[in-house]
Each structure stands twice: as C-alpha cells, then as structure tokens.
Design a protein around this motif. Structure first.
Motif, PDB file in Angstrom:
ATOM      1  N   PRO A 260       0.988  -1.286  -0.140  1.00 52.85           N
ATOM      2  CA  PRO A 260      -0.077   0.025  -0.058  1.00 52.85           C
ATOM      3  C   PRO A 260       0.921   1.177  -0.023  1.00 52.85           C
ATOM      4  O   PRO A 260       0.576   2.095  -0.852  1.00 52.85           O
ATOM      5  CB  PRO A 260      -0.781  -0.219   1.220  1.00 52.85           C
ATOM      6  N   VAL A 261       1.767   1.205   0.781  1.00 54.63           N
ATOM      7  CA  VAL A 261       2.705   2.529   0.818  1.00 54.63           C
ATOM      8  C   VAL A 261       3.460   2.743  -0.343  1.00 54.63           C
ATOM      9  O   VAL A 261       3.712   3.862  -1.035  1.00 54.63           O
ATOM     10  CB  VAL A 261       3.687   2.533   2.279  1.00 54.63           C
ATOM     11  N   LEU A 262       3.945   1.651  -0.677  1.00 56.16           N
ATOM     12  CA  LEU A 262       4.810   1.771  -2.099  1.00 56.16           C
ATOM     13  C   LEU A 262       4.190   2.188  -3.314  1.00 56.16           C
ATOM     14  O   LEU A 262       4.585   2.822  -4.181  1.00 56.16           O
ATOM     15  CB  LEU A 262       5.648   0.430  -2.339  1.00 56.16           C
ATOM     16  N   CYS A 263       2.886   2.022  -3.262  1.00 51.92           N
ATOM     17  CA  CYS A 263       1.706   2.319  -4.417  1.00 51.92           C
ATOM     18  C   CYS A 263       1.716   3.728  -4.121  1.00 51.92           C
ATOM     19  O   CYS A 263       1.515   4.450  -4.899  1.00 51.92           O
ATOM     20  CB  CYS A 263       0.550   1.239  -4.323  1.00 51.92           C
ATOM     21  N   ALA A 264       1.361   4.130  -2.936  1.00 47.10           N
ATOM     22  CA  ALA A 264       0.836   5.505  -2.481  1.00 47.10           C
ATOM     23  C   ALA A 264       2.177   6.629  -3.022  1.00 47.10           C
ATOM     24  O   ALA A 264       2.006   7.699  -3.428  1.00 47.10           O
ATOM     25  CB  ALA A 264       0.555   5.761  -1.102  1.00 47.10           C
ATOM     26  N   GLU A 265       3.303   5.814  -2.591  1.00 47.17           N
ATOM     27  CA  GLU A 265       4.492   6.732  -2.920  1.00 47.17           C
ATOM     28  C   GLU A 265       4.900   6.746  -4.352  1.00 47.17           C
ATOM     29  O   GLU A 265       6.096   7.492  -4.617  1.00 47.17           O
ATOM     30  CB  GLU A 265       5.753   6.218  -2.325  1.00 47.17           C
ATOM     31  N   GLY A 266       4.361   5.882  -5.096  1.00 44.78           N
ATOM     32  CA  GLY A 266       4.436   6.075  -6.680  1.00 44.78           C
ATOM     33  C   GLY A 266       5.768   4.919  -6.999  1.00 44.78           C
ATOM     34  O   GLY A 266       6.265   4.797  -8.169  1.00 44.78           O
ATOM     35  N   ALA A 267       6.273   4.300  -6.250  1.00 46.05           N
ATOM     36  CA  ALA A 267       7.410   3.104  -6.614  1.00 46.05           C
ATOM     37  C   ALA A 267       6.783   1.976  -7.368  1.00 46.05           C
ATOM     38  O   ALA A 267       7.540   1.478  -8.456  1.00 46.05           O
ATOM     39  CB  ALA A 267       7.909   2.398  -5.297  1.00 46.05           C
ATOM     40  N   ILE A 268       5.226   1.780  -7.186  1.00 45.45           N
ATOM     41  CA  ILE A 268       4.548   1.049  -8.168  1.00 45.45           C
ATOM     42  C   ILE A 268       3.257   1.789  -8.715  1.00 45.45           C
ATOM     43  O   ILE A 268       2.754   2.538  -7.757  1.00 45.45           O
ATOM     44  CB  ILE A 268       4.470  -0.381  -7.460  1.00 45.45           C
ATOM     45  N   ASP A 269       2.959   1.400  -9.800  1.00 46.71           N
ATOM     46  CA  ASP A 269       1.544   2.120 -10.263  1.00 46.71           C
ATOM     47  C   ASP A 269       0.391   1.278  -9.722  1.00 46.71           C
ATOM     48  O   ASP A 269      -0.742   1.936  -9.574  1.00 46.71           O
ATOM     49  CB  ASP A 269       1.642   1.909 -11.602  1.00 46.71           C
ATOM     50  N   LEU A 270       0.368   0.020  -9.741  1.00 42.78           N
ATOM     51  CA  LEU A 270      -0.858  -0.916  -9.095  1.00 42.78           C
ATOM     52  C   LEU A 270      -0.103  -1.930  -8.220  1.00 42.78           C
ATOM     53  O   LEU A 270       1.194  -2.050  -8.135  1.00 42.78           O
ATOM     54  CB  LEU A 270      -1.217  -1.781 -10.449  1.00 42.78           C
TER      55      LEU A 270
ATOM     56  N   ASN B  38      -5.809  -0.480   4.699  1.00 42.09           N
ATOM     57  CA  ASN B  38      -6.789   0.094   5.817  1.00 42.09           C
ATOM     58  C   ASN B  38      -5.831   0.913   6.867  1.00 42.09           C
ATOM     59  O   ASN B  38      -5.732   1.841   7.255  1.00 42.09           O
ATOM     60  CB  ASN B  38      -7.928  -0.447   6.330  1.00 42.09           C
ATOM     61  N   GLU B  39      -5.014  -0.299   7.207  1.00 46.03           N
ATOM     62  CA  GLU B  39      -4.271   0.070   8.664  1.00 46.03           C
ATOM     63  C   GLU B  39      -3.011   0.987   8.182  1.00 46.03           C
ATOM     64  O   GLU B  39      -2.830   1.865   9.067  1.00 46.03           O
ATOM     65  CB  GLU B  39      -3.383  -1.248   8.843  1.00 46.03           C
ATOM     66  N   SER B  40      -2.462   1.180   6.961  1.00 47.26           N
ATOM     67  CA  SER B  40      -1.394   1.672   6.814  1.00 47.26           C
ATOM     68  C   SER B  40      -1.846   3.425   6.319  1.00 47.26           C
ATOM     69  O   SER B  40      -1.138   4.179   6.493  1.00 47.26           O
ATOM     70  CB  SER B  40      -0.879   1.389   5.169  1.00 47.26           C
ATOM     71  N   GLY B  41      -3.047   3.284   6.094  1.00 45.43           N
ATOM     72  CA  GLY B  41      -3.781   4.868   5.856  1.00 45.43           C
ATOM     73  C   GLY B  41      -3.021   5.298   4.441  1.00 45.43           C
ATOM     74  O   GLY B  41      -3.084   6.553   4.141  1.00 45.43           O
ATOM     75  N   ALA B  42      -2.411   4.468   3.637  1.00 46.85           N
ATOM     76  CA  ALA B  42      -1.792   4.926   2.320  1.00 46.85           C
ATOM     77  C   ALA B  42      -3.080   5.312   1.444  1.00 46.85           C
ATOM     78  O   ALA B  42      -4.089   4.917   1.276  1.00 46.85           O
ATOM     79  CB  ALA B  42      -1.111   3.773   1.559  1.00 46.85           C
ATOM     80  N   VAL B  43      -2.780   6.625   0.711  1.00 44.78           N
ATOM     81  CA  VAL B  43      -3.460   7.110  -0.147  1.00 44.78           C
ATOM     82  C   VAL B  43      -3.543   6.584  -1.412  1.00 44.78           C
ATOM     83  O   VAL B  43      -2.475   6.692  -2.401  1.00 44.78           O
ATOM     84  CB  VAL B  43      -3.618   8.532  -0.301  1.00 44.78           C
TER      85      VAL B  43
END
Ligand code: AMP
Length: 284
Positions: free
Chosen positions: A57-67, A76-81
C-alpha cells in the motif's frame, strides 16, 4: 517516469501464488528468476515487482509501483492514499477483537488500560476509541493468537478466516472491526493510467468468470416467467424458442456458489437438460 507500468505483488506466501495465477489467467505471464526483484511481462509494457505484502500500500501511494495486489486490511491499516480498483474475490477474512473463553472482558469498553496484542494498531486504537477505551497496544507482526497464553496480552485483534486458530487457542470473538479481502490498488497519480485500466479490465474479466457459471436448461412456456425469476442472469437471460412446441431454452449466468441450489429449484419447476458450464474468462 518509468517506461513500463509497475505492478507490485507479494514476494512470498499464499497471496504470491494467488496473484501470479490471477495475472496469468488475465494474459499477463512472466517468469521470475530466483530471488529477483523484477520480472518483465511477456508482450506488454509491464514489469512485475516482488514486495512484502504489507509494504505494497505505501509503495503504491509513494509511486514506486503503479498498481499493487495486497490485502484491504493492510491498505486500511497503513492509511496509504491509494485507489482500490478491484476486489479480487479471494483472501476474504474478518478482523476481530478476541478474548479468552474465561475472560472477564465482556465488551470492548472493558479494555480501557488493558493490553491488546495486534498487527493492526491503527485500526484497533480507532475502534476502541469509539468505545471510550484506551488500550496498551502490544504491536507484533505475527503469531498474535499465542500472546494471551504467553501472558503478554489480555485480548488480541487478529484476522479470522475459518475461526479454527481461535478455537485452538480457546479464544472467541468479542467484536468485529471489519471485513477485508485481496484487492488491486492503484496510485491515483500514475502516469500509466491507460495501461492500468487495461490490467484492471483484464483482471475483472477473470474475477467475474471465477465467480459465475453459465447455466442452460429447457423449460415449458407456462413455467418460463418463474424460471427467469430464479435465473435473472448477470444482466438478462438469453431465451430461445425450441423446435418442440411450448418449450424454451434459457441461458443465464449464475453465481457459482448458488448453482446447485438453483439447479434443484429449476428441476422442481419442471426444467430439463440443465447444464452448468464454467467460464474461464469474460468481458461484460
Ligand atoms: P483461521 O484459523 O482460518 O481463522 O485463520 C486465522 C489465521 O490465518 C490467523 O493467524 C490470521 O492472521 C491468518 N489469516 C486469515 N485470513 C487471512 C488473510 N486474508 N490474510 C492474511 N492472513 C490471514
């Protein structure tokens, strides 16, 4: 920007196999060299990255991965956008607050000041705050269910699938905090939106095909309306007149888990030649 779309999937465990199989069924196949971080998808501008499930989740929110493919509990736990594109129909579980069968804790509010072991501190604190309880959180990454026996906690918050782990540890569910499953998430700002849409549509075809079967049967005209109510289809059933007067052939999609029950009801209604066909892929 990276040239290819990057999709992050779990590097090990059950979800790793499930993700690889789902992608292959959607026509996205790759070969992973042992322990390598990346694999190139055949004939598509896509790279697969192998990551820890809880980092996705975090790596996706940060743009390291697109999907990414991960659990909605971890999102949910990470709160990642991130944007949840698709529920993948696997890994269904509940997050539950559990106590020993002989515990004095009878409701969530009783946990104020008590020790709660969990890998989900954010969700747990949020839930207990709603019950005006502030627990002492024992934050662990796994094997939470043994922490009461070890004398480290008074209660646990853990994922429950069948409930057999709870029963084996003489625990029971006091409250449910949420229902979760495996999901496809997307970075909302991905520059690869078009290809991300294609991946999501392909996976959706596989997920729907796994969840539905095609049912065909013949039915007398007098019973047709009733039969249509039993099998309304995904959108609407296909109905053809048979050569034999007064008979119709019906073809409709039916939820896989309901097929046996529906076959019985159709037979009781007077349907004949009832056939189930598995769908391997679809676009609806
Ligand atoms: P069960 O005994 O079937 O209730 O499964 C409970 C155990 O499996 C617990 O240790 C959970 O942490 C783990 N578990 C169950 N469902 C999932 C899931 N969807 N994702 C990750 N772990 C899970």
């Amino acid at each position: 920007m990276a040239e290819n779309l990057r999709i992050g999937i779990p590097s090990k465990g059950r979800l790793s196999e499930i993700s690889t199989e789902l992608l292959a069924d959607a026509g996205l196949s790759f070969r992973r060299q042992e322990r390598s971080l990346f694999a190139r998808v055949r004939d598509m501008p896509i790279d697969v990255t192998f990551l820890r499930t809880d980092d996705i989740p975090v790596l996706c929110a940060e743009g390291a991965i697109d999907l990414g493919i991960t659990g909605s509990d971890l999102v949910n736990e990470s709160g990642a956008v991130v944007t949840t594109r698709l529920k993948l129909g696997v890994g269904k579980c509940r997050l539950a607050l559990c106590v020993p069968d002989d515990s004095g804790v009878k409701r969530p509010a009783d946990l104020d000041g008590k020790r709660v072991a969990t890998s989900f501190p954010q969700i747990t604190n949020g839930f207990l705050a709603g019950h005006k309880a502030v627990p002492h959180i024992v934050n662990l990454s796994g094997s939470v269910e043994v922490m009461i026996a070890l004398g480290v906690a008074d209660a646990i918050v853990d994922l429950v699938e069948t409930g057999s782990t709870l029963a084996a540890n003489r625990l029971h569910v006091l409250a449910e905090l949420g229902s979760y499953e495996t999901v496809l998430v997307q970075n909302p700002a991905t520059p690869h939106g078009h290809i991300a849409d294609r991946v999501a549509r392909r996976l959706e075809g596989v997920v729907i095909a796994r969840a539905w079967s095609l049912l065909e049967y013949n039915i007398p005209e007098a019973k047709l309306a009733e039969a249509e109510q039993i099998t309304p289809g995904f959108n609407s059933p296909t109905i053809n007149r048979l050569e034999q007067a007064g008979w119709f052939a019906v073809r409709a999609m039916v939820k896989r888990g309901e097929v046996i029950d529906i076959m019985e009801r159709l037979e009781q209604l007077g349907a004949t030649a009832i056939l189930e066909t598995a769908i391997s892929n679809c676009r609806l």
